[in-house]
Design a protein around this motif. Structure first.
Motif, PDB file in Angstrom:
ATOM      1  N   HIS A  39     -58.361   4.427-102.393  1.00 34.99           N
ATOM      2  CA  HIS A  39     -59.687   4.112-101.858  1.00 34.99           C
ATOM      3  C   HIS A  39     -60.519   5.340-101.481  1.00 34.99           C
ATOM      4  CE1 HIS A  39     -58.701  -0.234-101.449  1.00 34.99           C
ATOM      5  NE2 HIS A  39     -57.486   0.240-101.253  1.00 34.99           N
ATOM      6  N   ALA A  40     -60.068   6.562-101.813  1.00 34.24           N
ATOM      7  CA  ALA A  40     -60.835   7.767-101.492  1.00 34.24           C
ATOM      8  C   ALA A  40     -62.140   7.766-102.281  1.00 34.24           C
ATOM      9  CB  ALA A  40     -60.040   9.023-101.839  1.00 34.24           C
ATOM     10  N   VAL A  41     -63.218   8.216-101.638  1.00 36.65           N
ATOM     11  CA  VAL A  41     -64.507   8.335-102.314  1.00 36.65           C
ATOM     12  C   VAL A  41     -64.392   9.458-103.341  1.00 36.65           C
ATOM     13  CG1 VAL A  41     -66.949   8.856-102.012  1.00 36.65           C
ATOM     14  CG2 VAL A  41     -65.745   7.465-100.314  1.00 36.65           C
ATOM     15  N   LEU A  42     -64.900   9.213-104.554  1.00 37.77           N
ATOM     16  CA  LEU A  42     -64.761  10.157-105.652  1.00 37.77           C
ATOM     17  C   LEU A  42     -66.102  10.765-106.045  1.00 37.77           C
ATOM     18  CD1 LEU A  42     -62.455   7.964-107.909  1.00 37.77           C
ATOM     19  CD2 LEU A  42     -61.754   9.875-106.450  1.00 37.77           C
TER      20      LEU A  42
ATOM     21  N   ARG B 137     -52.326   9.513 -99.428  1.00 42.98           N
ATOM     22  CA  ARG B 137     -53.331   8.611 -98.834  1.00 42.98           C
ATOM     23  C   ARG B 137     -52.935   7.152 -99.037  1.00 42.98           C
ATOM     24  NH1 ARG B 137     -56.830  12.660-100.873  1.00 42.98           N
ATOM     25  NH2 ARG B 137     -57.067  11.507-102.822  1.00 42.98           N
ATOM     26  N   GLU B 138     -52.420   6.818-100.212  1.00 44.47           N
ATOM     27  CA  GLU B 138     -52.021   5.442-100.495  1.00 44.47           C
ATOM     28  C   GLU B 138     -50.893   4.994 -99.566  1.00 44.47           C
ATOM     29  OE1 GLU B 138     -50.745   2.652-104.294  1.00 44.47           O
ATOM     30  OE2 GLU B 138     -50.583   4.816-104.466  1.00 44.47           O
ATOM     31  N   GLU B 139     -49.918   5.870 -99.318  1.00 47.80           N
ATOM     32  CA  GLU B 139     -48.820   5.550 -98.409  1.00 47.80           C
ATOM     33  C   GLU B 139     -49.317   5.349 -96.982  1.00 47.80           C
ATOM     34  OE1 GLU B 139     -45.974   8.664 -99.024  1.00 47.80           O
ATOM     35  OE2 GLU B 139     -45.225   7.751-100.867  1.00 47.80           O
ATOM     36  N   ALA B 140     -50.345   6.095 -96.597  1.00 46.17           N
ATOM     37  CA  ALA B 140     -50.914   5.960 -95.259  1.00 46.17           C
ATOM     38  C   ALA B 140     -51.598   4.604 -95.076  1.00 46.17           C
ATOM     39  CB  ALA B 140     -51.896   7.087 -94.981  1.00 46.17           C
ATOM     40  N   LEU B 141     -52.042   3.991 -96.176  1.00 43.82           N
ATOM     41  CA  LEU B 141     -52.702   2.678 -96.093  1.00 43.82           C
ATOM     42  C   LEU B 141     -51.707   1.546 -95.863  1.00 43.82           C
ATOM     43  CD1 LEU B 141     -55.255   2.984 -99.044  1.00 43.82           C
ATOM     44  CD2 LEU B 141     -55.761   3.030 -96.602  1.00 43.82           C
ATOM     45  N   ARG B 142     -50.439   1.779 -96.137  1.00 44.85           N
ATOM     46  CA  ARG B 142     -49.432   0.715 -96.008  1.00 44.85           C
ATOM     47  C   ARG B 142     -49.059   0.452 -94.588  1.00 44.85           C
ATOM     48  NH1 ARG B 142     -45.368   2.212-100.938  1.00 44.85           N
ATOM     49  NH2 ARG B 142     -46.987   2.337-102.464  1.00 44.85           N
TER      50      ARG B 142
END
Length: 60
Positions: A15-18, A55-60
């Motif tokens: 979900h990071a802004v690109l 970042r993806e792991e932090a969202l879990r």
């Protein structure tokens, strides 16, 4: 999936802004639902895969 992800404005995974320099295009995707109109979406992912996974792991 958010509108930002469908339009390629944010990463489909974390979900990071690109921006143009920090993204990898996953190609135009065409969807043909059973009902309703067909549409295209434009997923992109982070170029830095290690940071993306973190970042993806932090969202879990």
């Amino acid at each position: 999936m958010t509108e930002y992800q469908r339009r390629g404005w944010s990463c489909v995974w974390c979900h990071a802004v690109l921006d143009a320099a920090g993204a990898v295009s996953l190609g135009q995707q065409r969807v043909v639902p059973r009902e309703g109109a067909a549409y295209s979406w434009f997923p992109r992912a982070c170029a830095d895969k290690t940071a993306c996974v973190t970042r993806e792991e932090a969202l879990r």
